[in-house]
Design a protein around this motif. Structure first.
Motif, PDB file in Angstrom:
ATOM      1  N   VAL A  58      38.845  36.012  37.885  1.00 24.01           N
ATOM      2  CA  VAL A  58      38.270  36.352  39.190  1.00 24.01           C
ATOM      3  C   VAL A  58      37.928  35.085  39.966  1.00 24.01           C
ATOM      4  O   VAL A  58      38.318  34.921  41.135  1.00 24.01           O
ATOM      5  CB  VAL A  58      37.013  37.225  39.013  1.00 24.01           C
ATOM      6  N   VAL A  59      37.208  34.187  39.327  1.00 23.59           N
ATOM      7  CA  VAL A  59      36.790  32.949  39.994  1.00 23.59           C
ATOM      8  C   VAL A  59      37.998  32.115  40.393  1.00 23.59           C
ATOM      9  O   VAL A  59      38.063  31.562  41.504  1.00 23.59           O
ATOM     10  CB  VAL A  59      35.848  32.146  39.087  1.00 23.59           C
ATOM     11  N   SER A  60      38.983  32.021  39.500  1.00 27.50           N
ATOM     12  CA  SER A  60      40.172  31.208  39.793  1.00 27.50           C
ATOM     13  C   SER A  60      40.972  31.795  40.947  1.00 27.50           C
ATOM     14  O   SER A  60      41.508  31.047  41.780  1.00 27.50           O
ATOM     15  CB  SER A  60      41.058  31.116  38.541  1.00 27.50           C
ATOM     16  N   ALA A  61      41.047  33.116  41.032  1.00 22.89           N
ATOM     17  CA  ALA A  61      41.765  33.747  42.139  1.00 22.89           C
ATOM     18  C   ALA A  61      41.084  33.441  43.463  1.00 22.89           C
ATOM     19  O   ALA A  61      41.741  33.111  44.464  1.00 22.89           O
ATOM     20  CB  ALA A  61      41.845  35.260  41.914  1.00 22.89           C
ATOM     21  N   ILE A  62      39.766  33.538  43.495  1.00 16.84           N
ATOM     22  CA  ILE A  62      39.013  33.281  44.725  1.00 16.84           C
ATOM     23  C   ILE A  62      39.156  31.818  45.147  1.00 16.84           C
ATOM     24  O   ILE A  62      39.429  31.513  46.316  1.00 16.84           O
ATOM     25  CB  ILE A  62      37.538  33.656  44.528  1.00 16.84           C
ATOM     26  N   ALA A  63      38.993  30.916  44.201  1.00 12.03           N
ATOM     27  CA  ALA A  63      39.139  29.494  44.513  1.00 12.03           C
ATOM     28  C   ALA A  63      40.569  29.163  44.923  1.00 12.03           C
ATOM     29  O   ALA A  63      40.797  28.352  45.824  1.00 12.03           O
ATOM     30  CB  ALA A  63      38.720  28.651  43.312  1.00 12.03           C
ATOM     31  N   GLY A  64      41.530  29.802  44.268  1.00 14.62           N
ATOM     32  CA  GLY A  64      42.934  29.551  44.572  1.00 14.62           C
ATOM     33  C   GLY A  64      43.337  29.995  45.960  1.00 14.62           C
ATOM     34  O   GLY A  64      44.329  29.505  46.512  1.00 14.62           O
ATOM     35  N   LEU A  86      36.250  36.918  33.778  1.00 14.28           N
ATOM     36  CA  LEU A  86      35.490  36.274  34.845  1.00 14.28           C
ATOM     37  C   LEU A  86      36.223  35.029  35.335  1.00 14.28           C
ATOM     38  O   LEU A  86      36.229  34.726  36.539  1.00 14.28           O
ATOM     39  CB  LEU A  86      34.091  35.915  34.341  1.00 14.28           C
ATOM     40  N   GLY A  87      36.871  34.318  34.431  1.00 19.16           N
ATOM     41  CA  GLY A  87      37.649  33.152  34.828  1.00 19.16           C
ATOM     42  C   GLY A  87      38.780  33.502  35.766  1.00 19.16           C
ATOM     43  O   GLY A  87      39.073  32.760  36.715  1.00 19.16           O
ATOM     44  N   TRP A 102      40.929  48.160  39.332  1.00 20.68           N
ATOM     45  CA  TRP A 102      42.053  48.956  39.825  1.00 20.68           C
ATOM     46  C   TRP A 102      43.164  48.099  40.417  1.00 20.68           C
ATOM     47  O   TRP A 102      44.165  48.627  40.898  1.00 20.68           O
ATOM     48  CB  TRP A 102      41.555  49.953  40.874  1.00 20.68           C
ATOM     49  N   LEU A 103      43.007  46.773  40.369  1.00 22.61           N
ATOM     50  CA  LEU A 103      43.972  45.880  41.005  1.00 22.61           C
ATOM     51  C   LEU A 103      44.706  45.049  39.961  1.00 22.61           C
ATOM     52  O   LEU A 103      44.081  44.313  39.195  1.00 22.61           O
ATOM     53  CB  LEU A 103      43.254  44.945  41.983  1.00 22.61           C
ATOM     54  N   PRO A 104      46.043  45.106  39.944  1.00 23.82           N
ATOM     55  CA  PRO A 104      46.796  44.335  38.953  1.00 23.82           C
ATOM     56  C   PRO A 104      46.929  42.859  39.288  1.00 23.82           C
ATOM     57  O   PRO A 104      47.141  42.033  38.404  1.00 23.82           O
ATOM     58  CB  PRO A 104      48.167  45.014  38.957  1.00 23.82           C
ATOM     59  N   ASP A 105      46.809  42.491  40.564  1.00 19.52           N
ATOM     60  CA  ASP A 105      47.117  41.134  41.014  1.00 19.52           C
ATOM     61  C   ASP A 105      45.920  40.559  41.764  1.00 19.52           C
ATOM     62  O   ASP A 105      45.772  40.743  42.976  1.00 19.52           O
ATOM     63  CB  ASP A 105      48.358  41.174  41.920  1.00 19.52           C
ATOM     64  N   LEU A 106      45.056  39.830  41.065  1.00 20.70           N
ATOM     65  CA  LEU A 106      43.866  39.269  41.701  1.00 20.70           C
ATOM     66  C   LEU A 106      44.173  38.145  42.686  1.00 20.70           C
ATOM     67  O   LEU A 106      43.538  38.062  43.747  1.00 20.70           O
ATOM     68  CB  LEU A 106      42.877  38.787  40.645  1.00 20.70           C
ATOM     69  N   PRO A 107      45.097  37.229  42.388  1.00 13.39           N
ATOM     70  CA  PRO A 107      45.406  36.194  43.389  1.00 13.39           C
ATOM     71  C   PRO A 107      45.864  36.791  44.721  1.00 13.39           C
ATOM     72  O   PRO A 107      45.479  36.297  45.791  1.00 13.39           O
ATOM     73  CB  PRO A 107      46.515  35.380  42.718  1.00 13.39           C
ATOM     74  N   ARG A 108      46.646  37.851  44.663  1.00 11.71           N
ATOM     75  CA  ARG A 108      47.081  38.500  45.908  1.00 11.71           C
ATOM     76  C   ARG A 108      45.895  39.109  46.633  1.00 11.71           C
ATOM     77  O   ARG A 108      45.767  38.988  47.852  1.00 11.71           O
ATOM     78  CB  ARG A 108      48.132  39.571  45.592  1.00 11.71           C
ATOM     79  N   TRP A 109      44.999  39.751  45.893  1.00 14.16           N
ATOM     80  CA  TRP A 109      43.789  40.320  46.495  1.00 14.16           C
ATOM     81  C   TRP A 109      42.962  39.228  47.163  1.00 14.16           C
ATOM     82  O   TRP A 109      42.476  39.409  48.290  1.00 14.16           O
ATOM     83  CB  TRP A 109      42.968  41.016  45.401  1.00 14.16           C
TER      84      TRP A 109
END
Length: 270
Positions: free
Chosen positions: A214-220, A211-212, A133-140
């Motif tokens: 998601v992981v990249s957003a969290i690490a970023g 999945l990449g 439901w979220l368009p912007d994972l890095p922001r999340w």
């Protein structure tokens, strides 16, 4: 189409607001059963998150709070956030009925830091069916990092994006583009909790994230990935040929190659 995507938050909120009473009264969430047991968490979640006794935990996109209150039953000091007013009100009523001290806030997940007035937590938890439901994972992910205390961690359990590329009948044929993360518009009556329910607000907007991503957003966001686990079972009959197993999970029939259907991530803030 662009007009609907531009109003994605408003459209999705109307969709979820209408479905809250359906979810509260139906058998899918089994509210009477939850009132008795007070715990719907999956075994792997509690094992991977570890002992939460006395720790502060915030559940983002918490719906009406079953998972949130399940963490409270295991000793956490819990808060929940959801953008649906009816869901948050239902969560508050449920917590009061069960005598559980929990705080529930209505706000968009991207506004969580402001909604909790700068409070930070030992654990940020988010569960199944939230990220699409979220368009912007890095922001999340930046919001998650801002909500965490130093030494705290994100615990995420989600449906694996690999499942979205396969056909619904058997999950044996690639029918969708895994790397397409563009907005998708749906017009589906009813609910996953009751396909026959009569509903009016049937349009929704979602995004399939790799999945990449998601992981990249969290690490970023500066969080350190402690593990990424992939699981061969899922919580509902995602494909027509899945077989029910123990502990309310579904798996591919014996003899077929296994595929990842859920994943979990734990990531720490230094």
């Amino acid at each position: 189409m662009e007009e609907i995507i531009g109003r994605w938050r408003e459209v999705n909120r109307a969709n979820w607001d209408e479905r809250v009473p359906i979810h509260l009264s139906g058998s899918f969430y089994d509210l009477p059963g939850f009132r008795e047991k007070r715990d719907v968490l999956r075994d792997f979640e509690t094992a991977e998150a570890g002992d939460v006794t006395g720790r502060s935990l915030v559940h983002l996109q918490c719906h009406f709070g079953q998972d949130t209150l399940s963490w409270a039953a295991r000793g956490a000091r819990v808060s929940g956030l959801d953008f649906s007013g009816p869901a948050v009100e239902a969560a508050r009523v449920l917590a009061a009925d069960l005598g559980i001290d929990a705080r529930f806030v209505q706000a968009d997940v991207y506004d969580a830091v402001e909604a909790f007035e700068g409070a930070t937590f030992d654990i940020v938890y988010t569960g199944f069916g939230a990220l699409l439901w979220l368009p912007d994972l890095p922001r999340w992910a930046r919001v998650v990092a801002d909500l965490l205390k130093p030494g705290g961690f994100l615990y995420l359990a989600e449906f694996h994006p690999f499942t979205n590329i396969l056909d619904d009948a058997t999950g044996g044929t690639v029918t969708h583009d895994y790397f397409d993360e563009s907005a998708q518009i749906w017009d589906d009556p009813g609910s996953y909790a009751d396909l026959s329910a009569e509903t009016r607000n049937n349009v929704s907007v979602s995004w399939d994230h790799t999945l990449g991503s998601v992981v990249s957003a969290i690490a970023g966001a500066g969080l350190r990935i402690e593990f990424l686990h992939e699981h061969e079972d899922t919580l509902f009959p995602r494909y027509g040929n899945l077989q029910a197993g123990s502990n309310a999970v579904y798996r591919r029939p014996e003899g077929l190659p296994r595929i990842p259907m859920m994943y979990s991530i734990r990531a720490a803030k230094g």
